[in-house]
Write a protein that holds these residues in place. Structure first.
Motif, PDB file in Angstrom:
ATOM      1  N   ALA A 148      -3.682  -9.898   2.076  1.00 19.03           N
ATOM      2  CA  ALA A 148      -2.515  -9.009   2.058  1.00 19.03           C
ATOM      3  C   ALA A 148      -1.911  -8.913   0.661  1.00 19.03           C
ATOM      4  O   ALA A 148      -1.520  -7.831   0.206  1.00 19.03           O
ATOM      5  N   VAL A 149      -1.841 -10.038  -0.029  1.00 20.61           N
ATOM      6  CA  VAL A 149      -1.313 -10.050  -1.391  1.00 20.61           C
ATOM      7  C   VAL A 149      -2.227  -9.254  -2.320  1.00 20.61           C
ATOM      8  O   VAL A 149      -1.764  -8.469  -3.158  1.00 20.61           O
ATOM      9  N   THR A 150      -3.530  -9.436  -2.176  1.00 23.59           N
ATOM     10  CA  THR A 150      -4.505  -8.707  -2.991  1.00 23.59           C
ATOM     11  C   THR A 150      -4.398  -7.206  -2.763  1.00 23.59           C
ATOM     12  O   THR A 150      -4.455  -6.408  -3.713  1.00 23.59           O
ATOM     13  N   GLN A 151      -4.226  -6.800  -1.517  1.00 23.83           N
ATOM     14  CA  GLN A 151      -4.106  -5.373  -1.208  1.00 23.83           C
ATOM     15  C   GLN A 151      -2.827  -4.790  -1.817  1.00 23.83           C
ATOM     16  O   GLN A 151      -2.860  -3.700  -2.408  1.00 23.83           O
ATOM     17  N   ALA A 152      -1.710  -5.518  -1.713  1.00 23.30           N
ATOM     18  CA  ALA A 152      -0.432  -5.015  -2.226  1.00 23.30           C
ATOM     19  C   ALA A 152      -0.448  -4.895  -3.752  1.00 23.30           C
ATOM     20  O   ALA A 152      -0.035  -3.881  -4.312  1.00 23.30           O
ATOM     21  N   LEU A 153      -0.922  -5.929  -4.432  1.00 22.82           N
ATOM     22  CA  LEU A 153      -0.934  -5.908  -5.885  1.00 22.82           C
ATOM     23  C   LEU A 153      -2.065  -5.034  -6.428  1.00 22.82           C
ATOM     24  O   LEU A 153      -1.964  -4.488  -7.525  1.00 22.82           O
TER      25      LEU A 153
ATOM     26  N   GLY B 268       2.709  -9.721   0.901  1.00 15.12           N
ATOM     27  CA  GLY B 268       2.452  -8.781  -0.182  1.00 15.12           C
ATOM     28  C   GLY B 268       3.644  -7.903  -0.488  1.00 15.12           C
ATOM     29  O   GLY B 268       3.984  -7.673  -1.661  1.00 15.12           O
ATOM     30  N   GLU B 269       4.319  -7.419   0.546  1.00 17.75           N
ATOM     31  CA  GLU B 269       5.458  -6.532   0.344  1.00 17.75           C
ATOM     32  C   GLU B 269       6.608  -7.249  -0.344  1.00 17.75           C
ATOM     33  O   GLU B 269       7.382  -6.630  -1.090  1.00 17.75           O
TER      34      GLU B 269
ATOM     35  N   ILE C 228       4.966 -17.578   0.062  1.00 16.49           N
ATOM     36  CA  ILE C 228       4.044 -16.718   0.821  1.00 16.49           C
ATOM     37  C   ILE C 228       3.384 -17.467   1.977  1.00 16.49           C
ATOM     38  O   ILE C 228       2.955 -16.838   2.948  1.00 16.49           O
TER      39      ILE C 228
ATOM     40  N   GLN D  73       7.078  -6.799  -4.288  1.00 14.27           N
ATOM     41  CA  GLN D  73       7.257  -5.504  -4.933  1.00 14.27           C
ATOM     42  C   GLN D  73       8.549  -5.399  -5.748  1.00 14.27           C
ATOM     43  O   GLN D  73       8.567  -4.770  -6.811  1.00 14.27           O
TER      44      GLN D  73
END
Length: 426
Positions: free
Chosen positions: A145-150, A96-97, A85, A100
């Protein structure tokens, strides 16, 4: 005057019903045993966001724990496509994406009703440590970004954070010893026992940007900043651990090493370290490099040294011809092998005598070695245990006998009622 024939039949049936009913009651109450219903299975997800790539690990454990710690097993290991990352500094949303795909694989294995209860954590290691040092705002953007995605995924997301090097080393040590059964073991008598401390194994980790050493020393740890303490399965542990940032394999290949000067109670870079002691498991790039060089079968230090130098002295054409299809890492194995020799011998202090104590392994008893399982084991100590539900159960034969006597009781009662009815009519 004696009883009539009908009266005798009535009394016999009434007595039979009483005996049968009493027998059924005794069988039900006396032979019934208290048993435990199977407990629910809990799940946990850990993302290992390393410098070169990210991996997802799905773990599971019974809801009732052993001495305050879940007995955890690995259910899935999935490598995320793309780089680590920290490589998405210019496009944080992609960090973040990228997670998935593996997350969807994990969700397939988790019952839908339990997904919202599944703790999910992302730990970033040396790659993000270096990025934070160089550009803290870029590191924050990636974590956001990672926090928002997960956070929008159907799991119980606990957070994405930078894992301290000391924690990475300590959790790796837990993983190795848990896999080997040296923390807790199921005995032949059906009890969980703690093996002797002498069986504990040290951990050697070589990542892309850092390397860690963790073990139980033979005496007190003089520098408390290198000490990690934790409690697992009702027992307390204290280990020496240190992480060397910028001394990972990829970082080493990008620069010349300096400062490998060893002194008494000192590893390198002026870092305090007690003398190595006991058995060690060397994993990650330690294993991958030595596996390629066919040095994972317990060869002595002299053999490892000779093998690596022989490989390094081959012509590049011969190397390419001998290992077709391995172009990606092939050019690095010579430098990596020499670095590992230098790191283990001159850095960590392994000698010809102590070298045989190192085992180069990818797994411990079928479990991938790294910090993630150790983290999950530690994490389960914070998840409330569920007491196994109790019910009353009988063996099959006793259950059948109980039913038979209940049927006999019913037949006898109905027979007595019929006799009584005919008696009145007469």
């Amino acid at each position: 005057m004696g009883l009539s024939r009908k009266e005798q039949v009535f009394m016999a049936l009434l007595g039979a019903s009483g005996v049968a009913g009493l027998t059924a009651l005794i069988l039900f109450l006396v032979e019934a045993a208290s048993v435990l219903r199977p407990t629910d299975i809990k799940f946990g997800i850990v993302f290992d966001a390393g410098s070169s790539h990210t991996s997802l690990f799905l773990y599971q454990w019974p809801a009732d724990k052993e001495n305050g710690t879940g007995v955890v097993s690995q259910a899935l290991a999935c490598q995320v496509e793309g780089p680590g990352i920290s490589s998405y500094a210019s496009d944080p949303a992609q960090a973040g994406e990228s997670l998935q795909g593996c997350l969807e694989e994990a969700l397939v294995l988790i019952p839908e009703a339990q997904r919202r209860k599944t703790p999910t954590f992302l730990g970033a290691t040396a790659g993000m440590r270096l990025l934070r040092q160089k550009n803290s705002s870029q590191a924050r953007d990636i974590f956001a970004a990672v926090t928002q995605a997960l956070g929008r995924s159907p799991v119980d997301f606990w957070g994405a954070e930078l894992l301290a090097g000391q924690d990475e080393g300590a959790f790796g040590w837990i993983t190795v010893n848990y896999g080997l059964g040296t923390l807790v073991k199921y005995s032949f008598t059906g009890e969980w026992i703690r093996p002797p401390e002498e069986m504990l194994v040290g951990a050697l980790d070589l990542g892309g940007a850092s390397t860690q050493i963790t073990f139980v020393p033979g005496g007190p740890i003089l520098d408390k900043s290198t000490q990690a303490d934790f409690r697992l399965y009702g027992s307390d542990y204290s280990v020496y651990t240190h992480s060397y940032l910028c001394f990972g394999r990829d970082q080493m290949l990008s620069r010349l090493l300096t400062g490998l000067v060893q002194g008494q109670d000192c590893a390198f870079d002026g870092v305090y370290q007690p003398p190595v002691r006991g058995q060690f498991y060397a994993f990650s790039n330690f294993y991958y490099t030595f596996h390629f060089l066919n040095l994972t079968s317990g060869q002595p230090l002299s053999t490892a040294n000779a093998t690596i130098w022989e490989f390094c002295q081959r012509s590049w054409k011969l190397v390419e011809a001998s290992y077709p299809g391995q172009d990606r890492w092939l050019r690095d194995y010579c430098a990596s092998g020499l670095y590992i020799l230098t790191l283990l011998r001159d850095g960590y202090g392994f000698s010809e005598e102590t070298w045989p104590s190192i085992q180069f392994r990818k797994q411990a008893s079928g479990v991938d070695i790294g910090w993630t399982l150790g983290y999950m084991l530690n994490l389960t100590g914070m998840i409330p245990a569920e007491e196994p539900a109790q019910w009353w159960a009988q063996s099959h034969s006793v259950w059948v006998a109980t039913v038979v006597f209940l049927v006999l009781t019913l037949v006898a009662v109905l027979g007595a009622a019929a006799v009584q009815l005919f008696w009145v009519q007469d």
